[in-house]
Design a protein around this motif. Structure first.
Motif, PDB file in Angstrom:
ATOM      1  N   ILE A 127      43.435  45.563  -9.009  1.00 57.11           N
ATOM      2  CA  ILE A 127      43.365  46.494  -7.879  1.00 57.11           C
ATOM      3  C   ILE A 127      43.389  45.664  -6.597  1.00 57.11           C
ATOM      4  O   ILE A 127      42.668  44.671  -6.483  1.00 57.11           O
ATOM      5  N   VAL A 128      44.211  46.067  -5.655  1.00 56.62           N
ATOM      6  CA  VAL A 128      44.331  45.337  -4.391  1.00 56.62           C
ATOM      7  C   VAL A 128      43.325  45.880  -3.380  1.00 56.62           C
ATOM      8  O   VAL A 128      43.239  47.087  -3.156  1.00 56.62           O
ATOM      9  N   VAL A 129      42.566  44.976  -2.786  1.00 57.85           N
ATOM     10  CA  VAL A 129      41.656  45.324  -1.692  1.00 57.85           C
ATOM     11  C   VAL A 129      41.936  44.354  -0.551  1.00 57.85           C
ATOM     12  O   VAL A 129      41.890  43.134  -0.737  1.00 57.85           O
ATOM     13  N   GLN A 130      42.242  44.890   0.618  1.00 56.16           N
ATOM     14  CA  GLN A 130      42.523  44.063   1.787  1.00 56.16           C
ATOM     15  C   GLN A 130      41.273  44.002   2.660  1.00 56.16           C
ATOM     16  O   GLN A 130      40.768  45.028   3.107  1.00 56.16           O
ATOM     17  N   ALA A 131      40.764  42.798   2.868  1.00 53.40           N
ATOM     18  CA  ALA A 131      39.534  42.608   3.638  1.00 53.40           C
ATOM     19  C   ALA A 131      39.856  41.931   4.961  1.00 53.40           C
ATOM     20  O   ALA A 131      40.485  40.869   4.988  1.00 53.40           O
ATOM     21  N   THR A 132      39.421  42.552   6.046  1.00 51.51           N
ATOM     22  CA  THR A 132      39.657  42.017   7.393  1.00 51.51           C
ATOM     23  C   THR A 132      38.319  41.784   8.073  1.00 51.51           C
ATOM     24  O   THR A 132      37.496  42.699   8.184  1.00 51.51           O
ATOM     25  N   SER A 133      38.080  40.558   8.511  1.00 52.98           N
ATOM     26  CA  SER A 133      36.842  40.264   9.233  1.00 52.98           C
ATOM     27  C   SER A 133      37.030  40.569  10.711  1.00 52.98           C
ATOM     28  O   SER A 133      38.016  40.157  11.328  1.00 52.98           O
ATOM     29  N   LEU A 134      36.081  41.329  11.259  1.00 53.70           N
ATOM     30  CA  LEU A 134      36.089  41.701  12.671  1.00 53.70           C
ATOM     31  C   LEU A 134      34.790  41.231  13.302  1.00 53.70           C
ATOM     32  O   LEU A 134      33.907  40.698  12.642  1.00 53.70           O
ATOM     33  N   ASP A 135      34.652  41.405  14.593  1.00 54.00           N
ATOM     34  CA  ASP A 135      33.394  41.119  15.292  1.00 54.00           C
ATOM     35  C   ASP A 135      32.542  42.380  15.345  1.00 54.00           C
ATOM     36  O   ASP A 135      32.851  43.307  16.087  1.00 54.00           O
ATOM     37  N   TRP A 136      31.478  42.549  14.698  1.00 48.38           N
ATOM     38  CA  TRP A 136      30.890  41.769  13.620  1.00 48.38           C
ATOM     39  C   TRP A 136      30.736  42.723  12.469  1.00 48.38           C
ATOM     40  O   TRP A 136      29.667  43.317  12.267  1.00 48.38           O
ATOM     41  N   LYS A 137      31.814  42.905  11.714  1.00 48.90           N
ATOM     42  CA  LYS A 137      31.871  43.889  10.633  1.00 48.90           C
ATOM     43  C   LYS A 137      33.025  43.544   9.715  1.00 48.90           C
ATOM     44  O   LYS A 137      33.893  42.727  10.064  1.00 48.90           O
ATOM     45  N   TRP A 138      33.049  44.178   8.553  1.00 50.71           N
ATOM     46  CA  TRP A 138      34.140  44.000   7.589  1.00 50.71           C
ATOM     47  C   TRP A 138      34.888  45.307   7.408  1.00 50.71           C
ATOM     48  O   TRP A 138      34.276  46.365   7.198  1.00 50.71           O
ATOM     49  N   LEU A 139      36.201  45.250   7.468  1.00 49.53           N
ATOM     50  CA  LEU A 139      37.051  46.414   7.191  1.00 49.53           C
ATOM     51  C   LEU A 139      37.746  46.182   5.852  1.00 49.53           C
ATOM     52  O   LEU A 139      38.415  45.167   5.662  1.00 49.53           O
ATOM     53  N   PHE A 140      37.587  47.135   4.939  1.00 51.12           N
ATOM     54  CA  PHE A 140      38.229  47.061   3.632  1.00 51.12           C
ATOM     55  C   PHE A 140      39.237  48.205   3.514  1.00 51.12           C
ATOM     56  O   PHE A 140      38.874  49.376   3.684  1.00 51.12           O
ATOM     57  N   THR A 141      40.471  47.855   3.252  1.00 52.88           N
ATOM     58  CA  THR A 141      41.496  48.878   3.041  1.00 52.88           C
ATOM     59  C   THR A 141      41.982  48.795   1.597  1.00 52.88           C
ATOM     60  O   THR A 141      42.204  47.702   1.062  1.00 52.88           O
ATOM     61  N   TYR A 142      42.143  49.961   0.991  1.00 50.37           N
ATOM     62  CA  TYR A 142      42.620  50.070  -0.389  1.00 50.37           C
ATOM     63  C   TYR A 142      44.027  50.668  -0.345  1.00 50.37           C
ATOM     64  O   TYR A 142      44.182  51.892  -0.317  1.00 50.37           O
ATOM     65  N   PRO A 143      45.078  49.849  -0.313  1.00 47.00           N
ATOM     66  CA  PRO A 143      46.442  50.377  -0.160  1.00 47.00           C
ATOM     67  C   PRO A 143      46.880  51.289  -1.306  1.00 47.00           C
ATOM     68  O   PRO A 143      47.655  52.218  -1.091  1.00 47.00           O
ATOM     69  N   GLU A 144      46.388  51.050  -2.517  1.00 48.38           N
ATOM     70  CA  GLU A 144      46.789  51.869  -3.655  1.00 48.38           C
ATOM     71  C   GLU A 144      46.088  53.220  -3.650  1.00 48.38           C
ATOM     72  O   GLU A 144      46.645  54.226  -4.099  1.00 48.38           O
ATOM     73  N   GLN A 145      44.868  53.255  -3.122  1.00 52.74           N
ATOM     74  CA  GLN A 145      44.115  54.507  -3.051  1.00 52.74           C
ATOM     75  C   GLN A 145      44.299  55.206  -1.703  1.00 52.74           C
ATOM     76  O   GLN A 145      43.947  56.388  -1.555  1.00 52.74           O
ATOM     77  N   GLY A 146      44.792  54.482  -0.703  1.00 53.11           N
ATOM     78  CA  GLY A 146      45.023  55.064   0.608  1.00 53.11           C
ATOM     79  C   GLY A 146      43.765  55.337   1.396  1.00 53.11           C
ATOM     80  O   GLY A 146      43.743  56.210   2.263  1.00 53.11           O
ATOM     81  N   ILE A 147      42.681  54.607   1.111  1.00 50.48           N
ATOM     82  CA  ILE A 147      41.409  54.815   1.808  1.00 50.48           C
ATOM     83  C   ILE A 147      40.955  53.506   2.442  1.00 50.48           C
ATOM     84  O   ILE A 147      41.514  52.430   2.160  1.00 50.48           O
ATOM     85  N   ALA A 148      39.927  53.602   3.283  1.00 49.33           N
ATOM     86  CA  ALA A 148      39.372  52.410   3.928  1.00 49.33           C
ATOM     87  C   ALA A 148      37.872  52.582   4.100  1.00 49.33           C
ATOM     88  O   ALA A 148      37.367  53.713   4.174  1.00 49.33           O
ATOM     89  N   THR A 149      37.162  51.467   4.157  1.00 50.25           N
ATOM     90  CA  THR A 149      35.721  51.499   4.370  1.00 50.25           C
ATOM     91  C   THR A 149      35.326  50.394   5.335  1.00 50.25           C
ATOM     92  O   THR A 149      36.072  49.421   5.531  1.00 50.25           O
TER      93      THR A 149
END
Length: 296
Positions: free
Chosen positions: A131-153
Motif C-alpha cells: 500500500i502506498v502512503v505519501q508522507a510530507t513533513s511540514l512546519d510542524w506537522k505530518w501530512l499523509f496522503t493515500y493515493p490508492e484510497q484517495g484520502i489524506a490525514t
C-alpha cells in the motif's frame, strides 16, 4: 589526607549507582529493542550483534583497568610485582591486536550483509500487494496522503498489519526525518526529493511515530500515532474517512503548509498530483531536477 581519598571513592560509588539506576529505568522504554515488523527486527539484530562484538573488547578492557588501578594503587606494603624496565610481550601484543582485528572483520562482514538487506527502497517479500502512503513533513506537522484510497490525514497514520507499506517521503519545509521506531529506522525527508521506505507491521497495535530531526520551535509536536489494524478494519476506516472527512483543496493545503502546530485531521480527498507538485515545487518549471521515488 585520608578524608579526600574516602570522599573521592564515595563520589565514584554514588556516580556508578546513579548511572546503573538511570540505565535500568530507560532500558524498558527503548522501543527499538521491541520491534513489531521485519525491518525493525533485522535492525534490532544488527544492533545486538554490534553491541556483543564491541563488548568482547570493551568489557575486558574496563575490567582490566579496574584490576590494574586497584592492584597497583599507592598503598603501604604493596607487594605487587614492579618491573620498570619491562617493554614487550609477544603473547600480549598478539592478544590486544589480534582480538580487535578479528572483531572488526566480523563486524564489517555482518554490517555489509545487513546494510544490503535493509536498503530502504528494497521491497519487502510478501504475498500482499504493498500500500502506498505519501508522507510530507511540514512546519510542524505530518501530512499523509493515500493515493490508492484517495484520502489524506494529518498527524495520524493507519495501516493494515501484515501488509508492506511503501512510504514515499518528501518535505515542504526544512529537512526532517520520518521515524517509527518499532517498525524501522528513520529516513530523511527533503525538499525537491522523494525518498522510498518500505515498512511493515506484523502485529495489530498502536505505535509511536515522530520527526527525528531538529526543525524549529515546535519540532517536538511532530508526533503521530500509527494504528496497525486488520485489513478489514483498515478498509472500513478508509471508507469512513472517504464519506465523512472534509475535502483538502489546494487553498486548504497552502494554509496547512504554513508554520504552526496542528492536531489530527482527516480529508476525504486531496488535489490530484499533490505529492508530485510538492516534490517539484522548487525545481525549474516545476517538473525537473527532482529525485523521484523508485517505481515512479
Amino acid at each position: 589526607m585520608r578524608k579526600p581519598v574516602k570522599f573521592g571513592r564515595l563520589s565514584l560509588l554514588l556516580l556508578f549507582i546513579m548511572m546503573a539506576a538511570l540505565l535500568t529505568g530507560c532500558g524498558q522504554d527503548i522501543m527499538v529493542f521491541d520491534p513489531k515488523g521485519p525491518i525493525a527486527k533485522d535492525q534490532r539484530d544488527l544492533i545486538v550483534i554490534a553491541m556483543v562484538l564491541c563488548g568482547i573488547i570493551l568489557v575486558p578492557v574496563l575490567a582490566l583497568t579496574a584490576v590494574i588501578v586497584w592492584r597497583y594503587r599507592d598503598k603501604k606494603g604493596n607487594k605487587s610485582s614492579y618491573k620498570p624496565n619491562w617493554s614487550h610481550s609477544t603473547i600480549m601484543e598478539t592478544i590486544w591486536w589480534g582480538i580487535p582485528i578479528v572483531v572488526i572483520v566480523i563486524l564489517g562482514a555482518v554490517t555489509i550483509k545487513y546494510t544490503y538487506a535493509l536498503e530502504p527502497s528494497k521491497p519487502i517479500a510478501s504475498e500482499q500487494k504493498p500500500i502506498v502512503v505519501q508522507a510530507t513533513s511540514l512546519d510542524w506537522k505530518w501530512l499523509f496522503t493515500y493515493p490508492e484510497q484517495g484520502i489524506a490525514t494529518v498527524n495520524y497514520l493507519q495501516i493494515p498489519e501484515g501488509v508492506p507499506i511503501k512510504f514515499e517521503l518528501t518535505s515542504d519545509a526544512p529537512m526532517n526525518s520520518f521515524w517509527i521506531p518499532q517498525l524501522g529506522g528513520q529516513m530523511y525527508t527533503m525538499s525537491g526529493m522523494a525518498m522510498t521506505l518500505y515498512l511493515q507491521a506484523d502485529e495489530v497495535g498502536k505505535y509511536f511515530g515522530t520527526a527525528a530531526n531538529f526543525s524549529g520551535e515546535h519540532f517536538t509536536d511532530m508526533r503521530f500515532d500509527v494504528h496497525a489494524t486488520s485489513r478489514e478494519e483498515f478498509d472500513k476506516w478508509a471508507d469512513g474517512v472517504k464519506k465523512t472527512g472534509k475535502e483538502l483543496t489546494a487553498e486548504g493545503y497552502e494554509e496547512l503548509a504554513k508554520p504552526g502546530r496542528s492536531g489530527e485531521h482527516f480529508y476525504s480527498s486531496f488535489p490530484d498530483g499533490l505529492f508530485q507538485k510538492i516534490v517539484t515545487k522548487y525545481s525549474v518549471g516545476g517538473s525537473h531536477g527532482a529525485h523521484k521515488a523508485s517505481g515512479e
